[in-house]
Write a protein that holds these residues in place. Sequence first.
Motif, PDB file in Angstrom:
ATOM      1  N   ILE A  71      -0.673  -0.648  -2.760  1.00  0.00           N
ATOM      2  CA  ILE A  71      -1.688  -1.607  -1.579  1.00  0.00           C
ATOM      3  C   ILE A  71      -2.143  -0.151  -0.355  1.00  0.00           C
ATOM      4  O   ILE A  71      -1.984   0.537  -0.402  1.00  0.00           O
ATOM      5  CB  ILE A  71       0.477  -1.692  -0.623  1.00  0.00           C
ATOM      6  CG1 ILE A  71       0.860  -2.949  -1.446  1.00  0.00           C
ATOM      7  CG2 ILE A  71      -0.498  -2.280   0.666  1.00  0.00           C
ATOM      8  CD1 ILE A  71      -0.212  -3.976  -1.380  1.00  0.00           C
ATOM      9  N   GLN A  72      -2.611  -0.581  -0.230  1.00  0.00           N
ATOM     10  CA  GLN A  72      -3.814   0.959   0.718  1.00  0.00           C
ATOM     11  C   GLN A  72      -3.429   1.164   1.756  1.00  0.00           C
ATOM     12  O   GLN A  72      -2.547   0.695   2.217  1.00  0.00           O
ATOM     13  CB  GLN A  72      -5.078  -0.224   0.810  1.00  0.00           C
ATOM     14  CG  GLN A  72      -6.054   1.225   1.338  1.00  0.00           C
ATOM     15  CD  GLN A  72      -7.901   0.314   1.678  1.00  0.00           C
ATOM     16  OE1 GLN A  72      -7.908  -0.944   1.706  1.00  0.00           O
ATOM     17  NE2 GLN A  72      -8.256   0.787   2.446  1.00  0.00           N
ATOM     18  N   GLY A  73      -3.179   2.474   1.641  1.00  0.00           N
ATOM     19  CA  GLY A  73      -2.877   3.602   2.130  1.00  0.00           C
ATOM     20  C   GLY A  73      -1.113   3.373   2.856  1.00  0.00           C
ATOM     21  O   GLY A  73       0.357   2.932   1.923  1.00  0.00           O
ATOM     22  N   SER A  74      -1.057   4.753   3.319  1.00  0.00           N
ATOM     23  CA  SER A  74       1.210   4.547   3.282  1.00  0.00           C
ATOM     24  C   SER A  74       1.804   3.622   3.627  1.00  0.00           C
ATOM     25  O   SER A  74       2.508   3.375   4.457  1.00  0.00           O
ATOM     26  CB  SER A  74       0.792   5.922   3.576  1.00  0.00           C
ATOM     27  OG  SER A  74       0.598   7.106   3.148  1.00  0.00           O
ATOM     28  N   ILE A  75       0.904   3.745   5.347  1.00  0.00           N
ATOM     29  CA  ILE A  75       1.308   2.328   6.777  1.00  0.00           C
ATOM     30  C   ILE A  75       1.946   1.152   5.954  1.00  0.00           C
ATOM     31  O   ILE A  75       2.856   0.551   6.557  1.00  0.00           O
ATOM     32  CB  ILE A  75       0.720   1.859   7.800  1.00  0.00           C
ATOM     33  CG1 ILE A  75       0.640   3.737   7.937  1.00  0.00           C
ATOM     34  CG2 ILE A  75       1.398   1.365   8.969  1.00  0.00           C
ATOM     35  CD1 ILE A  75       2.310   4.528   8.706  1.00  0.00           C
ATOM     36  N   GLY A  76       1.338   0.444   5.464  1.00  0.00           N
ATOM     37  CA  GLY A  76       1.387  -0.586   4.579  1.00  0.00           C
ATOM     38  C   GLY A  76       2.458  -1.003   3.838  1.00  0.00           C
ATOM     39  O   GLY A  76       3.330  -2.095   3.996  1.00  0.00           O
ATOM     40  N   ALA A  77       2.598  -0.448   2.892  1.00  0.00           N
ATOM     41  CA  ALA A  77       3.676   0.127   1.892  1.00  0.00           C
ATOM     42  C   ALA A  77       5.217   0.421   3.005  1.00  0.00           C
ATOM     43  O   ALA A  77       6.331  -0.710   2.939  1.00  0.00           O
ATOM     44  CB  ALA A  77       3.200   0.900   0.794  1.00  0.00           C
ATOM     45  N   ARG A  78       5.459   1.137   4.170  1.00  0.00           N
ATOM     46  CA  ARG A  78       5.657   1.125   4.709  1.00  0.00           C
ATOM     47  C   ARG A  78       6.870   0.050   5.181  1.00  0.00           C
ATOM     48  O   ARG A  78       7.674   0.043   5.470  1.00  0.00           O
ATOM     49  CB  ARG A  78       5.685   2.746   5.457  1.00  0.00           C
ATOM     50  CG  ARG A  78       7.206   2.904   6.624  1.00  0.00           C
ATOM     51  CD  ARG A  78       7.949   3.908   6.275  1.00  0.00           C
ATOM     52  NE  ARG A  78       8.662   3.817   7.869  1.00  0.00           N
ATOM     53  CZ  ARG A  78       9.839   4.793   7.702  1.00  0.00           C
ATOM     54  NH1 ARG A  78      10.061   5.292   6.205  1.00  0.00           N
ATOM     55  NH2 ARG A  78      10.125   4.767   8.354  1.00  0.00           N
ATOM     56  N   GLU A  79       5.414  -0.410   5.914  1.00  0.00           N
ATOM     57  CA  GLU A  79       6.184  -1.310   6.430  1.00  0.00           C
ATOM     58  C   GLU A  79       6.796  -2.406   6.571  1.00  0.00           C
ATOM     59  O   GLU A  79       7.550  -3.289   7.188  1.00  0.00           O
ATOM     60  CB  GLU A  79       4.566  -2.246   7.619  1.00  0.00           C
ATOM     61  CG  GLU A  79       4.219  -0.812   9.096  1.00  0.00           C
ATOM     62  CD  GLU A  79       6.053  -0.452  10.020  1.00  0.00           C
ATOM     63  OE1 GLU A  79       6.395  -1.500  10.305  1.00  0.00           O
ATOM     64  OE2 GLU A  79       6.006   0.707  10.355  1.00  0.00           O
ATOM     65  N   ALA A  80       6.478  -3.170   4.955  1.00  0.00           N
ATOM     66  CA  ALA A  80       6.779  -3.873   4.083  1.00  0.00           C
ATOM     67  C   ALA A  80       8.239  -3.439   3.674  1.00  0.00           C
ATOM     68  O   ALA A  80       9.361  -4.733   3.719  1.00  0.00           O
ATOM     69  CB  ALA A  80       6.041  -4.104   3.013  1.00  0.00           C
ATOM     70  N   ILE A  81       8.750  -2.512   3.163  1.00  0.00           N
ATOM     71  CA  ILE A  81      10.054  -1.953   3.032  1.00  0.00           C
ATOM     72  C   ILE A  81      10.524  -2.060   4.421  1.00  0.00           C
ATOM     73  O   ILE A  81      11.598  -2.696   4.825  1.00  0.00           O
ATOM     74  CB  ILE A  81      10.186  -0.745   3.132  1.00  0.00           C
ATOM     75  CG1 ILE A  81       9.105  -0.333   1.605  1.00  0.00           C
ATOM     76  CG2 ILE A  81      11.871  -0.004   2.832  1.00  0.00           C
ATOM     77  CD1 ILE A  81      10.020  -1.373   0.161  1.00  0.00           C
TER      78      ILE A  81
END
Length: 461
Positions: free
Chosen positions: A220-230
């Motif tokens: 997933i592109q970038g840090s924020i997208g993956a973090r928000e998914a968790i």
Amino acid sequence: MADSAEIVEPTSPTSGAAGPGSAGPDRPAAASASIRLDNLTKRHPDSQAPAVEDVTRDEAAGETVMHVGPSGCGKSATLKMINRLIEPTSGQITIGGEEARLRTDGRRGADHGLAGDARRVAATPTRPGGGLMRLAQVRTAVAGAGALLLAVAGLSGCGLTSGSPLADSVQPGSIGKGRPLDGAQLTVTSKEFTEQIILGQIMGLVFKAAGAEVLDRTNIQGSIGAREAIKSGAADGMYEYTGTAWITYLGHTKRVVDPHEQWEAVREEDRRNGITWLSAAPLNNTYALVANQANARKYRLRTLSDVARLTKKDPGAATICGGSEFSVREDGLPGVAKTYGFALRSGNFKKMDDGVVYTQVAEGAACALGVAATTDGRIPELKLKVLEDDRHFFPNYNAAPEMNSATMRKYPAIADLLTPITKRLTGPEAQRLNARVDVDGEDPHEVAKDWLVREGFIREG
């Protein structure tokens, strides 16, 4: 062009903005040399499926080519064979009418303008049959440099909207006995760079061996997208870095020097966000500035304080290549420049894909310095010098499982599954795994599985 490949010929964009592969102030125009691939195949010794198989195609001089597809479908391996960083198993590469020869110095061959593989763009979200995807199935965009932007614009920023089930037949080894996740349906995610993808695949394969049905939403592109998914529960787990959480997500500016104390601080503060941190790995993937050996000697670069001196004494020579995220993160360029007093000229930080930085620094022409991740396998491969962070600016970036707390309450056995694996993830081990992808062109999924099987954590079959 390979069988069943789709050719996309977009019209010219109205905007003058540069896209991946575009020529611009930070990227030289593509060299004028035709490229022909004849029955090109790449097989890795430890993989049953080929990375690339029987590809034949012609690219005219001056064209810009982008390979678009999911991780492991052959994009990087093809570019590395063209740029003569890895040797094909069979087939021939002809550039400008002459057969290309393998480079033995770890650097790219002739500059063909093939600087990256656009791995962030997913045109095909699934991995057929759970295995590798032949290049014949990869969507390829062929256009002039100015027209490439349109092909990217329609596909990038995919976010967490697709995924593919892990179809591997894996069984418990030293972990997962009794299949404690039997009946669970779990989603794993990761950011888009090599180490993250490998770690995401490790987590997914462990869950699979323990009985879960696993949806792979890594890359997933970038840090924020993956973090928000968790955080939202759209994904159940990923490996994240303690320093990223402490500074980028939780908003702190003061570094915690002791790695364990930083992990504890992140774990405690993130509870309120519905996130559970499991034990951290020895692996510390912190930032560093690197230079090739010639530039390190020429400019007498050993520490980041030496870089600060160079920015003042010889401002034109102080050029840094790095990813766009580093240029704006407080634990990146703004913070390190303030700490060390960099007098960096406007335009001397050249933004490019993180994966391209290493070859650009090795060549030493576009930039004297580059932003690197300390566990990247290309650092030893290209013999780059890591400059000492003598004022200890960069935080600790120890990798640790970042899990959705509701998932952990439902499946507490996850902690026992991941802890012994995380403990085995050291910096040198991560460098070796990363190098198998970034240097040798192997598939991150296969690299992850091979490591888990070799370490005895899971079994195939």
